[in-house]
Design an enzyme around this catalytic site. Structure first.
Site, PDB file in Angstrom:
ATOM      1  N   PHE A  13     -10.825  56.933 -14.414  1.00  0.00           N
ATOM      2  CA  PHE A  13     -10.672  58.049 -13.481  1.00  0.00           C
ATOM      3  C   PHE A  13      -9.628  59.015 -14.023  1.00  0.00           C
ATOM      4  O   PHE A  13      -8.526  58.612 -14.362  1.00  0.00           O
ATOM      5  CB  PHE A  13     -10.253  57.567 -12.088  1.00  0.00           C
ATOM      6  CG  PHE A  13     -10.190  58.702 -11.087  1.00  0.00           C
ATOM      7  CD1 PHE A  13     -11.354  59.193 -10.511  1.00  0.00           C
ATOM      8  CD2 PHE A  13      -8.981  59.291 -10.752  1.00  0.00           C
ATOM      9  CE1 PHE A  13     -11.307  60.264  -9.613  1.00  0.00           C
ATOM     10  CE2 PHE A  13      -8.930  60.357  -9.856  1.00  0.00           C
ATOM     11  CZ  PHE A  13     -10.101  60.842  -9.288  1.00  0.00           C
ATOM     12  N   ASP A  50      -3.787  58.542 -20.134  1.00  0.00           N
ATOM     13  CA  ASP A  50      -3.677  59.073 -18.776  1.00  0.00           C
ATOM     14  C   ASP A  50      -2.776  58.120 -17.991  1.00  0.00           C
ATOM     15  O   ASP A  50      -3.203  57.044 -17.562  1.00  0.00           O
ATOM     16  CB  ASP A  50      -5.073  59.171 -18.137  1.00  0.00           C
ATOM     17  CG  ASP A  50      -5.006  59.663 -16.690  1.00  0.00           C
ATOM     18  OD1 ASP A  50      -3.903  59.689 -16.114  1.00  0.00           O
ATOM     19  OD2 ASP A  50      -6.066  59.995 -16.139  1.00  0.00           O
ATOM     20  N   LYS A  94       1.280  62.220 -10.052  1.00  0.00           N
ATOM     21  CA  LYS A  94       1.558  61.277  -8.962  1.00  0.00           C
ATOM     22  C   LYS A  94       3.065  61.058  -8.769  1.00  0.00           C
ATOM     23  O   LYS A  94       3.737  61.947  -8.274  1.00  0.00           O
ATOM     24  CB  LYS A  94       0.782  59.978  -9.181  1.00  0.00           C
ATOM     25  CG  LYS A  94      -0.736  60.190  -8.991  1.00  0.00           C
ATOM     26  CD  LYS A  94      -1.493  58.967  -8.542  1.00  0.00           C
ATOM     27  CE  LYS A  94      -2.864  59.338  -8.010  1.00  0.00           C
ATOM     28  NZ  LYS A  94      -3.976  59.116  -8.919  1.00  0.00           N
TER      29      LYS A  94
HETATM   30  C1  LIG Z   1      -4.962  60.144  -9.339  1.00  0.00           C
HETATM   31  C2  LIG Z   1      -5.340  60.171 -10.761  1.00  0.00           C
HETATM   32  C3  LIG Z   1      -5.722  61.366 -11.404  1.00  0.00           C
HETATM   33  C4  LIG Z   1      -5.905  62.656 -10.649  1.00  0.00           C
HETATM   34  O1  LIG Z   1      -4.713  63.176 -10.176  1.00  0.00           O
HETATM   35  P1  LIG Z   1      -4.765  64.398  -9.107  1.00  0.00           P
HETATM   36  O2  LIG Z   1      -3.321  64.704  -8.891  1.00  0.00           O
HETATM   37  O3  LIG Z   1      -5.486  63.891  -7.917  1.00  0.00           O
HETATM   38  O4  LIG Z   1      -5.499  65.503  -9.759  1.00  0.00           O
HETATM   39  C5  LIG Z   1      -5.964  61.322 -12.757  1.00  0.00           C
HETATM   40  N1  LIG Z   1      -5.863  60.182 -13.456  1.00  0.00           N
HETATM   41  C6  LIG Z   1      -5.505  59.021 -12.886  1.00  0.00           C
HETATM   42  C7  LIG Z   1      -5.377  57.796 -13.731  1.00  0.00           C
HETATM   43  C8  LIG Z   1      -5.254  58.969 -11.514  1.00  0.00           C
HETATM   44  O5  LIG Z   1      -4.939  57.803 -10.938  1.00  0.00           O
END
Ligand SMILES: *Cc1c(COP(=O)(O)O)cnc(C)c1O
Length: 401
Positions: A136, A221, A250
């Site tokens: 994700f 990520d 986050k």
């Molecule tokens: C939550 C998340 C995102 C997206 O972040 P947003 O601030 O909602 O755009 C991207 N990568 C990972 C691994 C995430 O957990």
């Protein structure tokens, strides 16, 4: 105005289905709703409130900066952004930082940078992006297509091209696909939304080696795994594998929107003046709050506390499971933990979440088969114990239903 949950269905776009109650106040790992009911927070705003709610140092930074300067645009730089970038550079492999407002934006920047870097150094054929199934990376059209769940990217017309997915932790499959036309590999060093899956050490080391061999940029990520979540400032540190680009968001802002992309000087060169940007990115208000969050999180006490609190929660999971036998395993690292439901409860993670809410415990799911906890890194032990008691009641309610 008398605000009710019914209003959501009347005035909001229906892409969410929020809980029946409306929280109005939070302090540490406790949250109160409109009726004054008190909840224990094991969700942490989906791994965002790394220091809980209204941490005094964050409130102080927010109010201080709020009385000084909020926004200027990137026509000007500002002190909080330069201080935060310096701290991130000093604490990580990175030498350059780009600020934006969310995880998806940080990943969008990383992917665009990788494509531009490959074009400049190797020509237009080197454009393949490899990512992983169940991964994700956000909801913009580029990042959601790089994400490994077609259900999130289907139904919006033609997708950005040149993107391939392979199985997480399957080095052979990855090796068979990567080539000199691969420009970047995007991977979570601990899959979050996809079900709390840790990388096998040989897999992640192998991915690094193959990226180096084929001149492909390795993008970690760390939007969810970063900022102390695993007990290291960033998860890559615990794996001993260094990426070329790292994205953070986050918990970076502790609840205030901010994202960052970190990389080396040589790679950063490819984002020349005018190639990419963001109106709000790096605004002084967000950076001041993030700097305060960084200072608290990047301390030996807080980072060491994560492993200790992880053990408390794992012990709690084990005791509950010994009684009710619902989990096949507990996965994850630090305070990003997932209870994987066993055969008997497949597809029912949401039932556990709903039952927890009824017991006044906020938690998360990671797909249909995993109950996820991502509490504050400084959650008091007493709140962990109380939360586990409530979780046990929730589990009992599902088992006996
Ligand atoms: C939550 C998340 C995102 C997206 O972040 P947003 O601030 O909602 O755009 C991207 N990568 C990972 C691994 C995430 O957990």
């Amino acid at each position: 105005m008398n605000v009710t949950r019914e209003m959501f269905n009347e005035v909001m776009v229906p892409n969410y289905n929020p809980a029946a109650f409306i929280p109005v106040r939070g302090e540490g790992s406790r949250v109160w709703d409109q009726k004054g009911d008190e909840y224990i927070d094991f969700a942490g705003g989906i791994a965002v409130n790394g220091l809980g709610h209204c941490h005094p140092k964050l409130v102080a930074a927010l109010t201080e900066q709020g009385n000084k300067l909020w926004h200027l645009s990137n026509v000007f730089t500002n002190e909080p952004a330069l201080r935060l970038a310096t701290k991130l550079v000093n604490a990580t492999f990175a030498e350059r930082v780009y600020f934006c407002n969310s995880g998806a934006e940080a990943n969008e920047a990383a992917l665009k940078l990788a494509r531009r870097w490959a074009l400049e150094h190797f020509g237009e054929d080197k454009n393949q992006i490899i990512a992983f199934k169940q991964g994700f990376h956000g909801r913009t059209f580029f990042t959601v297509t790089v994400g490994g769940q077609a259900a999130y990217s289907d139904g919006f017309g033609p997708k950005p091209g040149g993107i391939e997915h392979v199985t997480y932790n399957d080095l052979a499959e990855f090796k068979a696909l990567i080539s000199d036309t691969t420009c970047a590999v995007m991977v979570e060093p601990l899959q979050g939304e996809g079900g709390i899956i840790s990388p096998d050490p040989e897999f992640i080391k192998g991915v690094r080696e193959l990226c180096t061999q084929h001149n492909a940029l390795l993008i970690f990520d760390e939007v969810q795994s970063g900022m102390g979540r695993t007990g290291d400032l960033y998860a890559y540190m615990g794996l001993g594998v260094t990426p070329d680009i790292l994205t953070s968001a986050k918990a970076l802002g502790g609840g205030f929107p901010i994202g960052a992309m970190l990389t080396t000087t040589a790679i950063a060169e490819s984002l020349k003046v005018g190639t990419h940007g963001s109106t709000y990115g790096g605004n002084p208000l967000a950076c001041a709050v993030a700097e305060a969050a960084f200072d608290v999180i990047n301390s030996p006490e807080v980072l060491a506390g994560v492993a200790r609190k992880e053990q408390l929660i794992r012990d709690g999971f084990a005791a509950i499971n010994a009684k009710y036998n619902v989990f096949s395993e507990v996965r994850g690292k630090g305070l990003l933990l997932g209870g994987a439901l066993n055969e008997k409860y497949q597809g029912r993670s949401r039932d556990f979440l709903v039952a927890a809410t009824e017991q006044k415990l906020m938690c998360l799911v990671a797909g249909a088969n995993v109950v996820r906890f991502a509490p504050s890194l400084v959650i008091p032990d007493a709140d962990i114990q109380e939360g586990l008691l409530r979780f046990e009641k929730a589990v009992a309610a599902v088992v006996n239903s």
